[in-house]
Design a protein around this motif. Structure first.
Motif, PDB file in Angstrom:
ATOM      1  N   ASP A   1       0.849  -1.184   0.000  1.00  0.00           N
ATOM      2  CA  ASP A   1       0.000   0.000   0.000  1.00  0.00           C
ATOM      3  C   ASP A   1       0.891   1.244   0.000  1.00  0.00           C
ATOM      4  O   ASP A   1       1.444   1.636   1.035  1.00  0.00           O
ATOM      5  N   THR A   2       1.032   1.889  -1.151  1.00  0.00           N
ATOM      6  CA  THR A   2       1.926   3.038  -1.244  1.00  0.00           C
ATOM      7  C   THR A   2       1.384   4.249  -0.478  1.00  0.00           C
ATOM      8  O   THR A   2       2.167   5.041   0.054  1.00  0.00           O
ATOM      9  N   ASP A   3       0.074   4.392  -0.423  1.00  0.00           N
ATOM     10  CA  ASP A   3      -0.498   5.508   0.342  1.00  0.00           C
ATOM     11  C   ASP A   3      -0.156   5.369   1.819  1.00  0.00           C
ATOM     12  O   ASP A   3       0.198   6.353   2.490  1.00  0.00           O
TER      13      ASP A   3
ATOM     14  N   LEU B   1       2.377   3.776   3.048  1.00  0.00           N
ATOM     15  CA  LEU B   1       3.821   3.983   3.199  1.00  0.00           C
ATOM     16  C   LEU B   1       4.139   5.479   3.252  1.00  0.00           C
ATOM     17  O   LEU B   1       4.895   5.933   4.124  1.00  0.00           O
ATOM     18  N   GLU B   2       3.559   6.245   2.341  1.00  0.00           N
ATOM     19  CA  GLU B   2       3.811   7.691   2.359  1.00  0.00           C
ATOM     20  C   GLU B   2       3.276   8.329   3.633  1.00  0.00           C
ATOM     21  O   GLU B   2       3.933   9.217   4.221  1.00  0.00           O
TER      22      GLU B   2
ATOM     23  N   TYR C   1       7.153  -0.025  -5.567  1.00  0.00           N
ATOM     24  CA  TYR C   1       7.058   0.096  -4.105  1.00  0.00           C
ATOM     25  C   TYR C   1       8.435   0.304  -3.481  1.00  0.00           C
ATOM     26  O   TYR C   1       8.622   1.185  -2.626  1.00  0.00           O
TER      27      TYR C   1
ATOM     28  N   LEU D   1       9.799   3.747  -4.182  1.00  0.00           N
ATOM     29  CA  LEU D   1       9.188   4.733  -3.295  1.00  0.00           C
ATOM     30  C   LEU D   1       9.776   4.633  -1.901  1.00  0.00           C
ATOM     31  O   LEU D   1      10.089   5.656  -1.266  1.00  0.00           O
ATOM     32  N   GLY D   2       9.934   3.398  -1.401  1.00  0.00           N
ATOM     33  CA  GLY D   2      10.534   3.208  -0.084  1.00  0.00           C
ATOM     34  C   GLY D   2      11.930   3.781  -0.009  1.00  0.00           C
ATOM     35  O   GLY D   2      12.323   4.373   1.007  1.00  0.00           O
TER      36      GLY D   2
END
Length: 418
Positions: free
Chosen positions: A178-180, A182-183, A218, A221-222
């Protein structure tokens, strides 16, 4: 010499199982079979039945069983120098550290800490996160990082965690992929409420959760978020490392890692080809200097025999082109399973030779049991998924043999019909 080998007893399989029950702690349940020898991708049980091993000790025996190069290297090293304390260095230990840094494309200042297992490698990595001066660590739902207390704190499954709580604190489990979420974990509001993030700890492909690869982008982004926050990106490659996905490390696969370079990578399983050895690879001077003198240690980690096993395993993977073979044979296995047309088989997911056969119903334990009866070792890793993590020496013909089982396997709709 034979009189010294206590296992040379004339027991039936039932006799060995009874002896197991009397003498071994009941943490795994009764053994499904008593295995007595192996060769290549096959093992034999106490009754002489042969099995195609599509689990390889859970992604451990990357060279199969009784590989001549590995057994010769271990025997030769044990006959020369078996163990010394870590007050001393050995050529095998030093050379293996150099090789791992080379394979990881490590920048200047990178270093390796050797352990005996994956959980110990993750325990060491967890301690490294504490040395950042922060205590907030992000991990993922479905993640499995080991059974020691620190590694267990990173692990998500409640059934593993709850009997041993309270565990070391500070770990937050985010929804998988879930990228949301994570952000949001790095947002100013989250930092104000819970503090700065010390590290993000993830498996590029979750093995115990059913062979689930992180979605594309993912990890990238991490990496961006951790770099901006001054946090560590820690990749647990205990199961995915050492060629399992077709690269030395899964993060090197473009479709998985997207070009990221983590701060810390943990290894074990396939690193020794069956001999217990693990490693923490710290990429860059910052990560490599987090643990100082006297702050961590191990008695057996990096001992000469384990290091010799690691070097031999790497050597065979290179010599026999097993990095290329893993995706090639994995593709054969995938396509043949799907071509079987069994309505029980919904799909095959994963990378290289770390795969899961997706089932249309939650009957994975029954399928795994049927496979064992048919002479094939697999693992029911989720209610509706069977894990395949065979030796990297698996041949295309052996993959086709396995696929024939999946083409014909059936499980009754009504359990009472079984």
């Amino acid at each position: 010499m034979s009189e010294l080998i206590s296992t040379a007893r004339d027991l039936s399989a039932a006799g060995w199982t009874e002896a197991y029950t009397r003498s071994v702690m009941d943490t795994f349940g009764p053994p499904q079979r008593i295995l007595v020898r192996g060769e290549g991708a096959y093992v034999w049980d106490a009754e002489g039945k042969r099995y195609l091993d599509l689990l390889a000790g859970i992604a451990v025996n990357v060279l199969g069983h009784a590989h001549p190069t590995l057994t010769a290297a271990v025997s030769a090293q044990l006959g020369t120098l078996g163990h010394v304390s870590n007050f001393f260095g050995t050529p095998t230990q030093i050379t293996l550290a150099e090789r791992l840094l080379q394979l990881a494309g490590a920048p200047e200042g990178s270093k390796v800490f050797f352990t005996n297992s994956g959980t110990e490698a993750n325990e060491a990595a967890f301690k490294m996160t504490r040395r950042t001066g922060r205590t907030r660590v992000l991990a993922l739902e479905g993640g499995f990082h080991g059974r020691t207390m620190g590694a267990l704190a990173l692990t998500h499954k409640p059934a593993y965690r709850e009997p041993f709580e309270p565990l070391p604190g500070g770990v937050e489990h985010l929804p998988f992929g879930d990228t949301d979420a994570l952000e949001a974990a790095f947002s100013p509001d989250a930092v104000a409420e819970r503090g700065e993030v010390a590290a993000l700890v993830v498996e590029p492909v979750q093995g115990e959760a059913g062979v689930r690869a992180l979605p594309p982008g993912y990890l990238a982004l991490g990496r961006r978020l951790t770099s901006a926050a001054g946090a560590l990106l820690v990749l647990d490659e205990v199961q995915t490392g050492m060629g399992r996905t077709g690269a030395w490390f899964a993060f090197q696969q473009p479709e998985i890692g997207g070009g990221v370079v983590p701060d810390v990578v943990t290894l074990a399983k396939g690193l020794g080809g069956g001999f217990p050895v693990g490693a923490v690879v710290a990429l860059g001077e910052r990560a490599a200097t987090l643990l100082g003198r006297g702050q961590h240690g191990t008695t057996f980690g990096g001992n000469p025999v384990a290091a010799a096993a690691g070097l031999a395993t790497i050597g065979v993977i290179e010599r026999d082109r097993l990095l290329a073979r893993a995706p090639e044979v994995g593709k054969v296995l995938r396509q043949a399973i799907m071509a079987g047309g069994n309505p029980l088989v919904r799909g095959v997911r994963g990378h290289g030779l770390l795969l899961a056969v997706e089932l249309a119903r939650p009957v994975a334990p029954q399928v795994a049991a049927a496979a064992l009866d048919a002479g094939i070792i697999v693992n029911a890793v989720a209610p509706d998924a069977v894990r395949l993590a065979p030796p990297l020496v698996l041949t295309a013909d052996q993959a086709l043999d396995a696929a024939r089982f999946f083409a014909g396997v059936t499980v009754p709709e009504n359990p009472e019909e079984a």
